[in-house]
Design an enzyme around this catalytic site. Structure first.
Site, PDB file in Angstrom:
ATOM      1  N   SER A  63      24.431  27.032  41.610  1.00  9.86           N
ATOM      2  CA  SER A  63      24.801  28.020  40.594  1.00  9.86           C
ATOM      3  C   SER A  63      25.877  29.009  41.027  1.00  9.86           C
ATOM      4  CB  SER A  63      23.557  28.792  40.137  1.00  9.86           C
ATOM      5  OG  SER A  63      22.750  27.976  39.320  1.00  9.86           O
ATOM      6  N   LYS A  66      28.731  29.481  38.683  1.00 10.64           N
ATOM      7  CA  LYS A  66      28.789  30.417  37.559  1.00 10.64           C
ATOM      8  C   LYS A  66      29.723  31.598  37.820  1.00 10.64           C
ATOM      9  CE  LYS A  66      24.271  29.068  35.772  1.00 10.64           C
ATOM     10  NZ  LYS A  66      23.334  28.456  36.705  1.00 10.64           N
ATOM     11  N   SER A 118      20.929  33.523  36.105  1.00  9.74           N
ATOM     12  CA  SER A 118      21.474  32.189  36.327  1.00  9.74           C
ATOM     13  C   SER A 118      21.118  31.226  35.202  1.00  9.74           C
ATOM     14  CB  SER A 118      20.978  31.629  37.673  1.00  9.74           C
ATOM     15  OG  SER A 118      21.832  30.611  38.145  1.00  9.74           O
ATOM     16  N   LYS A 226      25.997  36.401  43.585  1.00  3.98           N
ATOM     17  CA  LYS A 226      25.314  35.301  42.907  1.00  3.98           C
ATOM     18  C   LYS A 226      24.468  34.462  43.854  1.00  3.98           C
ATOM     19  CE  LYS A 226      24.437  32.911  39.219  1.00  3.98           C
ATOM     20  NZ  LYS A 226      23.134  32.529  39.826  1.00  3.98           N
TER      21      LYS A 226
END
Length: 397
Positions: A63, A66, A118, A226
């Site tokens: 992820s 992202k 997420s 993140k």
């Protein structure tokens, strides 16, 4: 007696020669160990990679993908637009913010769900809204990667799920992307938020999203960015922190001790690579009436300040740049590598007041490309949407 004196002088010279390289070694930053398969530490202001482990090796990034999804949406989209949740986005596998089929949410709000929780459903909905389809958005992702010099990256989806082969990036590429994204104030605000409440049209209560990034509480000064995990990619993390105006970012891929490693790497960067001001806006250029147009700072290890060189190149009065007000450039290098080029203006030039303060650059020519993308961004987005747009009937299914 003379032979004795010569012998002593010879010994002194040999000792000096032996100790000189030893002193240089001692001045260099010590080594540091991580548990990650791949890692990178970057100075956000300058883009300098301070530490790298398999930095250019393409790997699964889960992820962390992202980060790219978010910055494209921020740059190419209208944050007040309503994003509609399609059948493709509804119930997307993996982590989710549990959007309902047909639900509409403001893009700005959905970006919080994307980055804090997420949400793969949010990633899909945002991609379809910005790019017209997943394919359209993936095209934008890979074009952005090329623009940023992410030469070891290829994106196939907006979420980072292990869907097919080829979705990869390297630690250094993700560090570059992160440093670029953190220059955007909207992105920085989103990823530094610990808790976000967003109106929920389906219930009497608001959505309440707690940031998964524990570094925001574990490390003083942490301000992003993140987390990521899939069964194949394992634990992935990008974090950032700011201390006395100095911002660093860390990337680790496949790291079972990511929280601990990030704390150690951030502290390592702040300790051994402090941000140092090399020139300031308004500094005079010797022998001319010109001045430096902006501040320039760079992270330097002990002893590196003595290796910084400056070279002034005056502009030819016959050139267009001279007619537009530029009087030359100040080129700054470290160990024969150019680390910055700063325009020079006359002290009384009105252009001096509007000169950029940013020192951020990845490679030659990227500032020009960024200007072009900014100017033609809307047209580019419309063309891509036309190429990849799904029909209204498909959207409603």
């Amino acid at each position: 007696m003379k032979k004795k004196v010569r012998f002593i002088l010879l010994c002194s010279t040999l000792v000096g020669l032996l100790l000189a390289p030893l002193a240089q070694v001692e001045a260099a930053p010590p080594g540091i160990h991580t548990n990650a398969v791949g890692a990178s530490l970057i100075d956000v202001e300058s883009g300098r990679i301070l530490y790298s482990q398999k930095g250019d090796t393409p790997m699964r990034i889960a992820s962390l993908t992202k980060i790219m999804t978010a910055i494209i949406a921020i740059e190419q989209g209208n944050l007040n637009d309503k994003v509609k949740v399609s059948k493709n986005a509804f119930g997307k596998e993996g982590s989710s913010i549990y959007l309902k089929l047909g639900e509409e949410m403001r893009l700005h709000d959905m970006l919080y769900g994307l980055m804090l929780r997420s949400g793969n459903d949010a990633a899909t909905a945002i991609a379809e809204h910005i790019g017209g389809s997943i394919d359209g958005f993936v095209y934008l992702m890979n074009e952005k990667a090329k623009m940023l010099g992410m030469d070891h990256s290829h994106f196939t989806n907006p979420s980072g799920l292990d869907e097919g082969e080829g979705h990869r990036s390297s630690p250094n590429d993700m560090a570059k992307l992160t440093a670029y994204a953190l220059k955007n104030s909207v992105f920085q605000d989103i990823v530094s938020t610990k808790l976000k409440k967003v109106p929920n049209p389906n219930e009497a209560w608001d959505y309440s999203w707690l940031n998964k990034n524990k570094m925001l509480s574990l490390f003083e000064g942490a301000d992003g960015v993140k987390t990521g995990y899939t069964k194949l990619a394992k634990r992935c993390l990008v974090s950032s922190a700011t201390k006395d105006g100095h911002q660093l970012a860390v990337v680790t891929l496949n790291d079972p001790d990511d929280w601990g490693d990030h704390a150690r790497l951030l502290q390592y960067g702040f300790t051994y690579y402090p941000l140092q001001t090399i020139v300031r806006k308004g500094d005079a250029v010797e022998g001319t009436t010109d001045v430096v147009s902006r501040n320039f700072s760079y992270p330097l290890a002990e002893g590196e300040a003595a290796l910084v060189k400056r070279k002034v190149t005056l502009a030819d009065p016959a050139t267009t740049s001279y007619r537009l007000g530029e009087r030359g450039t100040l080129q700054i290098s470290l160990k024969d590598a150019i680390i910055g080029t700063i325009p020079l203006y006359e002290k009384t030039s009105p252009l001096l007041q509007s000169a950029s303060q940013s020192t951020f650059s990845f490679q030659q020519g990227e500032a020009y490309k960024e200007t072009l993308l900014s100017h033609y961004g809307y047209v580019f987005r419309v063309l891509v949407r036309e190429l990849f747009m799904i029909s209204e009937s498909e959207w409603a299914d």
